[in-house]
Motif scaffolding. Structure first.
Motif, mmCIF file in Angstrom:
data_model
loop_
_atom_site.group_PDB
_atom_site.id
_atom_site.type_symbol
_atom_site.label_atom_id
_atom_site.label_comp_id
_atom_site.label_asym_id
_atom_site.label_seq_id
_atom_site.Cartn_x
_atom_site.Cartn_y
_atom_site.Cartn_z
ATOM 1 N N SER A 1 0.790 -1.206 0.146
ATOM 2 C CA SER A 1 -0.038 -0.102 0.032
ATOM 3 C C SER A 1 1.054 1.372 -0.052
ATOM 4 C CB SER A 1 -0.806 0.121 1.245
ATOM 5 O OG SER A 1 -0.250 0.089 2.498
ATOM 6 N N LYS A 2 2.180 1.063 0.348
ATOM 7 C CA LYS A 2 2.980 2.467 0.388
ATOM 8 C C LYS A 2 3.627 2.844 -0.786
ATOM 9 C CE LYS A 2 3.538 2.155 5.489
ATOM 10 N NZ LYS A 2 4.325 1.931 6.799
ATOM 11 N N ALA A 3 3.561 1.756 -1.704
ATOM 12 C CA ALA A 3 4.533 1.775 -3.155
ATOM 13 C C ALA A 3 3.880 3.255 -3.772
ATOM 14 C CB ALA A 3 4.143 0.638 -3.829
ATOM 15 N N LYS A 4 4.718 3.791 -4.127
ATOM 16 C CA LYS A 4 4.494 5.077 -4.878
ATOM 17 C C LYS A 4 4.555 4.691 -6.518
ATOM 18 C CE LYS A 4 6.731 7.947 -1.441
ATOM 19 N NZ LYS A 4 7.952 9.048 -1.233
ATOM 20 N N LEU A 5 3.324 4.892 -6.930
ATOM 21 C CA LEU A 5 3.368 4.651 -8.453
ATOM 22 C C LEU A 5 2.996 5.745 -9.096
ATOM 23 C CD1 LEU A 5 1.172 1.120 -8.012
ATOM 24 C CD2 LEU A 5 3.532 1.629 -8.694
ATOM 25 N N CYS A 6 3.359 5.970 -10.272
ATOM 26 C CA CYS A 6 3.029 6.968 -11.354
ATOM 27 C C CYS A 6 2.667 6.408 -12.742
ATOM 28 C CB CYS A 6 4.428 8.008 -11.367
ATOM 29 S SG CYS A 6 5.393 8.212 -9.627
ATOM 30 N N ALA A 7 2.373 7.183 -13.612
ATOM 31 C CA ALA A 7 2.096 6.996 -14.917
ATOM 32 C C ALA A 7 2.171 8.024 -15.849
ATOM 33 C CB ALA A 7 0.828 6.200 -15.051
ATOM 34 N N SER A 8 2.710 7.982 -17.022
ATOM 35 C CA SER A 8 2.673 8.882 -17.989
ATOM 36 C C SER A 8 2.058 8.313 -19.343
ATOM 37 C CB SER A 8 4.322 9.224 -18.520
ATOM 38 O OG SER A 8 4.252 10.272 -19.416
ATOM 39 N N LEU A 9 0.821 8.256 -19.401
ATOM 40 C CA LEU A 9 0.035 7.722 -20.572
ATOM 41 C C LEU A 9 -0.509 8.733 -21.786
ATOM 42 C CD1 LEU A 9 -1.912 5.426 -17.916
ATOM 43 C CD2 LEU A 9 0.345 5.092 -19.016
ATOM 44 N N GLY A 10 0.045 10.009 -21.473
ATOM 45 C CA GLY A 10 -0.515 10.810 -22.879
ATOM 46 C C GLY A 10 -1.691 11.737 -22.327
ATOM 47 N N GLN A 11 -2.334 12.297 -23.213
ATOM 48 C CA GLN A 11 -3.367 13.163 -22.807
ATOM 49 C C GLN A 11 -4.733 12.412 -22.712
ATOM 50 O OE1 GLN A 11 -3.840 15.798 -26.194
ATOM 51 N NE2 GLN A 11 -1.444 16.225 -25.979
ATOM 52 N N LEU A 12 -5.118 12.179 -21.234
ATOM 53 C CA LEU A 12 -6.285 11.638 -21.040
ATOM 54 C C LEU A 12 -7.498 12.465 -20.682
ATOM 55 C CD1 LEU A 12 -4.800 8.742 -18.533
ATOM 56 C CD2 LEU A 12 -5.077 8.658 -21.029
ATOM 57 N N LYS A 13 -8.745 11.826 -20.761
ATOM 58 C CA LYS A 13 -9.838 12.385 -20.349
ATOM 59 C C LYS A 13 -9.972 12.494 -18.842
ATOM 60 C CE LYS A 13 -12.209 11.184 -24.773
ATOM 61 N NZ LYS A 13 -13.169 10.678 -25.426
ATOM 62 N N LYS A 14 -11.053 13.335 -18.261
ATOM 63 C CA LYS A 14 -11.096 13.307 -16.811
ATOM 64 C C LYS A 14 -11.588 12.136 -16.300
ATOM 65 C CE LYS A 14 -13.387 16.256 -13.282
ATOM 66 N NZ LYS A 14 -14.215 17.299 -13.015
ATOM 67 N N GLU A 15 -12.508 11.565 -16.943
ATOM 68 C CA GLU A 15 -13.056 10.073 -16.473
ATOM 69 C C GLU A 15 -11.980 9.129 -16.450
ATOM 70 O OE1 GLU A 15 -14.644 10.722 -20.974
ATOM 71 O OE2 GLU A 15 -14.314 11.877 -19.088
ATOM 72 N N GLN A 16 -11.139 9.119 -17.445
ATOM 73 C CA GLN A 16 -9.944 8.266 -17.459
ATOM 74 C C GLN A 16 -9.032 8.494 -16.247
ATOM 75 O OE1 GLN A 16 -8.720 9.138 -21.465
ATOM 76 N NE2 GLN A 16 -9.183 7.187 -22.211
ATOM 77 N N LEU B 1 -8.004 5.987 -12.906
ATOM 78 C CA LEU B 1 -6.452 5.298 -12.426
ATOM 79 C C LEU B 1 -6.529 6.076 -11.010
ATOM 80 C CD1 LEU B 1 -4.410 6.626 -15.442
ATOM 81 C CD2 LEU B 1 -4.997 4.390 -14.644
ATOM 82 N N LYS B 2 -7.009 7.206 -10.576
ATOM 83 C CA LYS B 2 -6.908 7.705 -9.391
ATOM 84 C C LYS B 2 -7.753 6.522 -8.336
ATOM 85 C CE LYS B 2 -6.392 10.606 -5.779
ATOM 86 N NZ LYS B 2 -4.991 10.936 -5.518
ATOM 87 N N GLU B 3 -8.890 6.225 -8.825
ATOM 88 C CA GLU B 3 -9.587 5.198 -7.969
ATOM 89 C C GLU B 3 -8.870 3.885 -7.910
ATOM 90 O OE1 GLU B 3 -13.199 4.919 -10.099
ATOM 91 O OE2 GLU B 3 -13.982 6.746 -9.585
ATOM 92 N N CYS B 4 -8.259 3.359 -8.932
ATOM 93 C CA CYS B 4 -7.232 2.211 -9.026
ATOM 94 C C CYS B 4 -5.912 2.387 -7.802
ATOM 95 C CB CYS B 4 -6.781 1.896 -10.303
ATOM 96 S SG CYS B 4 -8.007 1.407 -11.517
ATOM 97 N N GLY B 5 -5.805 3.715 -7.390
ATOM 98 C CA GLY B 5 -4.548 3.665 -6.639
ATOM 99 C C GLY B 5 -3.368 4.400 -7.250
ATOM 100 N N LEU B 6 -3.509 4.957 -8.203
ATOM 101 C CA LEU B 6 -2.272 5.568 -8.758
ATOM 102 C C LEU B 6 -2.106 7.020 -8.098
ATOM 103 C CD1 LEU B 6 -0.361 5.292 -11.340
ATOM 104 C CD2 LEU B 6 -1.706 7.038 -12.340
ATOM 105 N N ASP B 7 -0.815 7.071 -7.598
ATOM 106 C CA ASP B 7 -0.535 8.364 -6.766
ATOM 107 C C ASP B 7 -0.161 9.516 -7.764
ATOM 108 O OD1 ASP B 7 0.006 6.927 -4.315
ATOM 109 O OD2 ASP B 7 1.221 5.703 -5.363
ATOM 110 N N ARG B 8 0.659 9.413 -8.627
ATOM 111 C CA ARG B 8 0.794 10.661 -9.373
ATOM 112 C C ARG B 8 0.850 10.435 -10.831
ATOM 113 N NH1 ARG B 8 6.655 13.159 -7.790
ATOM 114 N NH2 ARG B 8 5.368 14.378 -6.246
ATOM 115 N N TYR B 9 0.590 11.701 -11.573
ATOM 116 C CA TYR B 9 0.366 11.383 -13.125
ATOM 117 C C TYR B 9 1.455 12.368 -13.733
ATOM 118 C CZ TYR B 9 -1.440 10.776 -17.519
ATOM 119 O OH TYR B 9 -1.610 10.170 -19.101
ATOM 120 N N HIS B 10 2.152 11.895 -14.646
ATOM 121 C CA HIS B 10 3.005 12.636 -15.146
ATOM 122 C C HIS B 10 2.835 13.139 -16.706
ATOM 123 C CE1 HIS B 10 6.474 12.645 -18.136
ATOM 124 N NE2 HIS B 10 7.079 13.560 -17.301
#
Length: 312
Positions: free
Chosen positions: A123-138, A142-151
């Motif tokens: 649960s303490k793992a710091k996870l990030c993702a860089s997946l391009g130009q996403l829409k708000k619902e997308q 990711l936020k609901e899945c537990g992603l911490d940071r978006y790049h």
């Protein structure tokens, strides 16, 4: 903003003797907000090549047809394995990075599932993702899945951007950053230097990061790749790179500054001094170029009297 401009101009144009005094000021500001700890992050090129964008510096653009490894989104097992391997080595953050302007919802579901699995085990793992130009619902997904940071990088200033790429609009990049902040993500937003940008362009992008109140600024320095439009670029020196890092720290003292791609090629023997203004370091390999060994980076951090969680 006028004061910020004046300070940055001074950093870029002052004598070497005066600059090193300013470098020390940047170190003190770094200590104030982040202490001696150097955060490390690693990335996985989770989907490589065949990008429809035309960024002139990027080997993954289909425009150049370079012989790099190209593959669709990696299978779940490989995504999980890369993340756990990084955390076992004491790397603080791990990010999934994909080529292309955006991801499909099917691909996004795979990333989301992987994030959920990792978080369920650590649960303490710091996870990030860089997946391009996403829409708000997308992004919300990711936020609901537990992603911490978006790049999502801006790459360069609003003014210089059209000279670098035409397929993606600068305002769309800013919109993605704002949406990521809106849904509650910590946001990592940086750029790449060494493309021939002017001093005014450097000032402009620093002002934009400050206005957007980004949490982390990944600083990349161009590593010219044969076959791209910038294969013969020679705009940087180690000292100029150091001036850029110093300018960002003094202008935005509270932001994380992480030195990323191209540091080995451009900072050369000044790499240790880069950790005066910067409090974070991308370690391991980059998207299409190799980085340094973890051992070398761990030793550099230790030799400076700083601290990290790297285990070698």
């Amino acid at each position: 903003m006028r004061k910020v401009k004046e300070v940055i101009k001074k950093i870029f144009n002052c004598s070497v003797e005066e600059f090193y005094s300013l470098l020390n000021i940047s170190l003190q500001k770094k200590f104030k907000y982040f202490g001696k700890q150097i955060e490390t992050c690693a990335i996985l090129n989770a989907k490589s090549g065949r990008c429809s964008s035309d960024c002139k510096f990027c080997a993954q653009s289909a425009k150049f047809g370079l012989r790099i490894k190209t593959y669709p989104l990696l299978e779940e097992k490989k995504l999980l394995g890369a993340a756990f391997s990084a955390f076992e080595k004491g790397i603080d953050r791990f990010s999934f990075v994909t080529s292309g302007i955006s991801l499909s919802n099917e691909e996004l579901k795979i990333i989301g599932k992987v994030v959920e699995k990792i978080k369920s085990l650590n649960s303490k793992a710091k996870l990030c993702a860089s997946l391009g130009q996403l829409k708000k619902e997308q992004l919300c997904f990711l936020k609901e899945c537990g992603l911490d940071r978006y790049h999502h990088n801006l790459e360069t200033s609003r003014e210089f951007y059209p000279k670098i790429t035409t397929k993606q609009k600068w305002n769309d990049r800013v919109k993605t950053v704002k949406l990521a902040k809106e849904v509650g993500f910590s946001v990592c937003c940086g750029g790449i230097f060494g493309l021939g940008e002017s001093e005014e362009d450097v000032i402009s992008i620093i002002e934009t990061w400050k206005e957007l109140q980004v949490d982390s600024i990944p600083v990349n320095f161009l590593h010219p790749i044969k076959g791209t439009s910038f294969e013969n670029a020679n705009f940087l020196t180690p000292l100029k790179c150091l001036r850029i890092l110093t300018a960002i720290r003094i202008a935005i003292p509270e932001a994380e500054i992480r030195i990323c791609g191209g540091r080995e090629y451009n900072l050369k023997e000044l790499q240790p001094l880069g950790l005066f203004p910067a409090n974070a370091l991308m370690v391991g390999n980059y998207l299409t170029t190799k980085g340094r060994s973890l051992k070398d980076d761990a030793e550099m951090i230790k030799d400076l009297g700083f601290e990290s969680n790297l285990r070698i």
